[in-house]
Design a protein around this motif. Structure first.
Motif, PDB file in Angstrom:
ATOM      1  N   PHE A   1     -15.707   5.321  -3.043  1.00 28.46           N
ATOM      2  CA  PHE A   1     -14.293   5.708  -3.174  1.00 28.46           C
ATOM      3  C   PHE A   1     -13.855   5.325  -4.578  1.00 28.46           C
ATOM      4  O   PHE A   1     -13.234   4.305  -4.792  1.00 28.46           O
ATOM      5  CB  PHE A   1     -13.491   4.970  -2.106  1.00 28.46           C
TER       6      PHE A   1
ATOM      7  N   GLU B   1      -9.148   4.991   4.839  1.00 25.45           N
ATOM      8  CA  GLU B   1      -9.541   5.530   3.544  1.00 25.45           C
ATOM      9  C   GLU B   1     -10.668   6.551   3.688  1.00 25.45           C
ATOM     10  O   GLU B   1     -11.297   6.648   4.749  1.00 25.45           O
ATOM     11  CB  GLU B   1      -9.939   4.380   2.606  1.00 25.45           C
TER      12      GLU B   1
ATOM     13  N   THR C   1     -10.424  15.111   0.589  1.00 23.45           N
ATOM     14  CA  THR C   1     -10.231  14.803  -0.831  1.00 23.45           C
ATOM     15  C   THR C   1     -10.891  15.798  -1.773  1.00 23.45           C
ATOM     16  O   THR C   1     -10.382  16.039  -2.864  1.00 23.45           O
ATOM     17  CB  THR C   1     -10.734  13.385  -1.124  1.00 23.45           C
TER      18      THR C   1
ATOM     19  N   GLU D   1     -11.408   9.937  -6.908  1.00 26.63           N
ATOM     20  CA  GLU D   1     -11.103  10.306  -5.529  1.00 26.63           C
ATOM     21  C   GLU D   1      -9.829   9.623  -5.044  1.00 26.63           C
ATOM     22  O   GLU D   1      -9.039  10.225  -4.310  1.00 26.63           O
ATOM     23  CB  GLU D   1     -12.267   9.948  -4.603  1.00 26.63           C
ATOM     24  N   ARG D   2      -9.629   8.387  -5.451  1.00 27.15           N
ATOM     25  CA  ARG D   2      -8.406   7.688  -5.039  1.00 27.15           C
ATOM     26  C   ARG D   2      -7.168   8.441  -5.549  1.00 27.15           C
ATOM     27  O   ARG D   2      -6.177   8.581  -4.826  1.00 27.15           O
ATOM     28  CB  ARG D   2      -8.391   6.248  -5.572  1.00 27.15           C
ATOM     29  N   LYS D   3      -7.238   8.910  -6.765  1.00 29.36           N
ATOM     30  CA  LYS D   3      -6.103   9.654  -7.321  1.00 29.36           C
ATOM     31  C   LYS D   3      -5.849  10.920  -6.513  1.00 29.36           C
ATOM     32  O   LYS D   3      -4.703  11.244  -6.178  1.00 29.36           O
ATOM     33  CB  LYS D   3      -6.375  10.002  -8.789  1.00 29.36           C
TER      34      LYS D   3
ATOM     35  N   ARG E   1       0.842  -1.202   0.000  1.00 26.67           N
ATOM     36  CA  ARG E   1       0.000   0.000   0.000  1.00 26.67           C
ATOM     37  C   ARG E   1       0.879   1.254   0.000  1.00 26.67           C
ATOM     38  O   ARG E   1       0.610   2.221  -0.707  1.00 26.67           O
ATOM     39  CB  ARG E   1      -0.899  -0.002   1.229  1.00 26.67           C
TER      40      ARG E   1
ATOM     41  N   TYR F   1      -6.744  11.457  -3.413  1.00 23.41           N
ATOM     42  CA  TYR F   1      -6.300  11.009  -2.088  1.00 23.41           C
ATOM     43  C   TYR F   1      -4.800  10.717  -2.079  1.00 23.41           C
ATOM     44  O   TYR F   1      -4.056  11.202  -1.211  1.00 23.41           O
ATOM     45  CB  TYR F   1      -7.118   9.763  -1.719  1.00 23.41           C
ATOM     46  N   GLU F   2      -4.337   9.969  -3.059  1.00 28.08           N
ATOM     47  CA  GLU F   2      -2.926   9.602  -3.093  1.00 28.08           C
ATOM     48  C   GLU F   2      -2.040  10.810  -3.415  1.00 28.08           C
ATOM     49  O   GLU F   2      -0.942  10.943  -2.861  1.00 28.08           O
ATOM     50  CB  GLU F   2      -2.709   8.473  -4.104  1.00 28.08           C
TER      51      GLU F   2
ATOM     52  N   TYR G   1      -9.811  -1.264   5.122  1.00 27.29           N
ATOM     53  CA  TYR G   1      -9.540   0.119   4.773  1.00 27.29           C
ATOM     54  C   TYR G   1      -9.325   0.984   6.019  1.00 27.29           C
ATOM     55  O   TYR G   1      -9.179   2.195   5.921  1.00 27.29           O
ATOM     56  CB  TYR G   1     -10.660   0.717   3.905  1.00 27.29           C
TER      57      TYR G   1
ATOM     58  N   MET H   1     -12.110   5.932  -8.574  1.00 25.74           N
ATOM     59  CA  MET H   1     -10.727   6.130  -8.998  1.00 25.74           C
ATOM     60  C   MET H   1     -10.341   7.607  -9.012  1.00 25.74           C
ATOM     61  O   MET H   1      -9.197   7.962  -8.764  1.00 25.74           O
ATOM     62  CB  MET H   1     -10.511   5.504 -10.372  1.00 25.74           C
TER      63      MET H   1
ATOM     64  N   THR I   1       0.808   4.129  -2.825  1.00 29.09           N
ATOM     65  CA  THR I   1       0.383   5.479  -2.450  1.00 29.09           C
ATOM     66  C   THR I   1       1.486   6.499  -2.674  1.00 29.09           C
ATOM     67  O   THR I   1       1.244   7.597  -3.187  1.00 29.09           O
ATOM     68  CB  THR I   1      -0.054   5.512  -0.969  1.00 29.09           C
TER      69      THR I   1
END
Length: 547
Positions: free
Chosen positions: A291, A435, A477, A295-297, A139, A299-300, A386, A293, A143
């Motif tokens: 959650f 998360e 986010t 938002e994941r982008k 992870r 977030y990271e 998560y 992709m 990240t």
């Protein structure tokens, strides 16, 4: 020597046999070093006994060889000497019986038995912990976009933190990925294991072979969609092990699949040169709980510090002293830093002192349990992959220090603490994270907080009880805002609008801890009792608590 290595392997299995979920809190991981220290001492004793036994046998052998060499030079003269005849007879009777008994005697039995006893009194990780630690490392790799070979060299973001990983370490990380059906990381780490194996001395003992790596690589590459490369790797495996039953079966399957694909392309008149169309358009977000992709982008990127508020967002932010209409704070006002305007998010500095932090940590440690989330359908509390941390709850009346912190929370927020939950203390584990989520319950979560009867969570106060070397930020986010941990500070924001509706802009996450340890404590404040502190209104709230 081979027997020694087998024993070490046996000890490794013991180490993984007992305990559970120590990887979810670094405070508990620290205890594993104590376990390792005891095991090292025990292993030293075992090796010392084995060495004493071997040294004794070696000295005996040297004596026998020297005497035998003298006898062989003139056998008749040697045996005709009555003393030599007696000594030869003695060596082949009582002496060899002693040697034989010593060879049969396992001098390390008590040390192996010690391991069993240690399992009952020391903290040991489990197979789940090994898998959890592996997943956490991967992870972090994703990240923070860490290069596989750099991680294997012990480097995190260019900083050397540890010794290098061996090919065996890399192989196990790849194997754990395979167990989790994570074929992408399986390929990355099996390739790294292969590269390191070729660099290491050929006589170095390993728990795997090149054929083992090729088998994992071939199947994982197939699952990633590249059948041609999978077939190439399988053929390479079969050069090493021509009669490998599974590899031969896979080879036939891959060849058939490739032939079918070629036939299909011929029927369609497709030469295979066109790729599937791709799109960089963001996915539409209809449900703020999903959650996706996009938002994941975000977030990271926030976790890496690559996504920041615009200058226009930063321009109106201020730092100031506030009293919040509390008389005694006129003598020592609170230090407030604005982190975001809409919604209003602030950071209070010197909100918790070192002595308070140490006492709270000391009280929390014995009570740590795996942190849970509430099932939106059943309302039940359950663990989730998560959210990787351990937490404990401390009552206000347990110690005057906790009471002081709670009163300070009331001064910072202007809200009534009678409807607040107990102080939750959290320690994050390896790659510990949480998360994106809401602190408030949404309308469809009918059974949330039903046992409290205090209404929804109106506000959140998050105390940072440690500095974090790398990672561990709290990120919002949709606001492109990140709060990085600083020991003694506290973040505060309202979760609900004045009309009681949840403010979806407060959706936030805890980034994985890359290096260091992260301690926080939460004070969640509910609606009940706040009617006169924060009256219901259709107007926007904008920090009227901070004056």
């Amino acid at each position: 020597m081979a027997a020694d290595w087998r024993l070490i392997g046996l000890l490794s299995l013991y180490v993984l046999a007992v305990g559970a979920e120590v990887y979810t809190a670094l405070a508990e991981m620290e205890e594993l070093l104590e376990t390792e220290s005891v095991l090292i001492t025990n292993l030293e004793g075992y090796i010392r006994e084995q060495e004493n036994k071997l040294n004794f046998l070696k000295n005996k052998m040297d004596d026998y060889q020297r005497e035998h060499a003298d006898a062989s030079s003139d056998i008749t003269a040697y045996v005709s000497n009555p003393i030599n005849a007696y000594l030869l007879t003695k060596r082949l009777t009582t002496d060899w019986k002693q040697v034989e008994n010593l060879m049969e005697h396992d001098v390390g039995t008590e040390f192996v038995q010690n391991i069993t006893q240690y399992r009952n009194i020391l903290k040991f990780p489990s197979d789940e912990d090994l898998n959890g630690a592996a997943v956490a490392l991967l992870r972090l790799q994703d990240t923070y976009q860490l290069d596989t070979s750099s991680v294997a060299r012990g480097k995190l973001n260019g900083i050397q933190y540890s010794t290098e990983m061996s090919s065996d370490d890399c192989f196990e990380l790849g194997r754990q990925s395979y167990v989790n059906h994570d074929y992408h990381h399986t390929v990355l780490w099996m390739n790294e294991a292969m590269a390191r194996m070729l660099e290491e001395p050929s006589n170095q003992t390993k728990s795997f072979t090149k054929a083992d790596i090729l088998e994992y690589l071939a199947f994982s590459t197939y699952k990633e969609g590249n059948i041609e490369v999978a077939l190439t790797m399988t053929n390479e495996l079969l050069k090493l092990l021509p009669h490998h039953e599974r590899a031969n079966g896979n080879k036939r399957f891959y060849e058939k699949e490739i032939a079918n694909q070629q036939q299909l392309r011929k029927m369609k008149g497709d030469d295979g040169s066109d790729e599937m169309p791709k799109s960089d358009l963001p996915v539409a977000k209809s449900d703020p709980s999903v959650f996706d992709m996009t938002e994941r982008k975000a977030y990271e990127m926030l976790c890496r510090g690559e996504l920041k508020p615009s200058p226009a967002d930063l321009r109106p932010l201020r730092c100031r002293y506030v009293t919040n209409n509390v008389p005694f704070l006129r003598l020592g006002p609170l230090k407030l830093e604005e982190a975001h305007q809409e919604p209003y998010i602030v950071i209070y500095h010197d909100a918790m002192y070192d002595s308070e932090i140490e006492l709270i940590k000391r009280m929390a440690r014995p009570r740590f349990r795996r942190a849970t989330v509430q099932n939106s359908v059943t309302g039940a509390l359950e663990t989730a992959n998560y959210r990787i941390s351990k937490s404990a709850w401390l009552k206000t009346e347990e110690d005057h220090v906790i009471g002081t912190v709670v009163q300070r929370t009331a001064d910072m927020t202007g809200l009534d603490m009678d409807s607040a939950e107990e102080l939750q203390v959290v320690n994050y584990g390896i790659g510990g994270h949480y998360e994106p989520h809401f602190d408030f319950a949404r309308k469809e979560e009918k059974r949330a907080f039903e046992g409290l009867n205090l209404g929804n969570r109106i506000a959140t106060v998050l105390f940072y009880m440690s500095d974090v070397e790398q990672g561990g930020a709290t990120v919002f986010t949709s606001l492109h805002t990140a709060l990085f941990p600083k020991k003694g500070t506290a973040a505060f924001w309202m979760n609900l609008h004045r009309d009681g509706e949840g403010d979806v802009r407060t959706r936030h996450a805890a980034c994985p801890v890359l290096t260091g340890t992260k301690w926080v404590s939460n004070k969640w404040i509910h609606e009940r009792g706040q009617e006169f502190r924060r009256p219901c209104s259709m107007d926007e709230d904008h920090g009227d608590f901070a004056i």
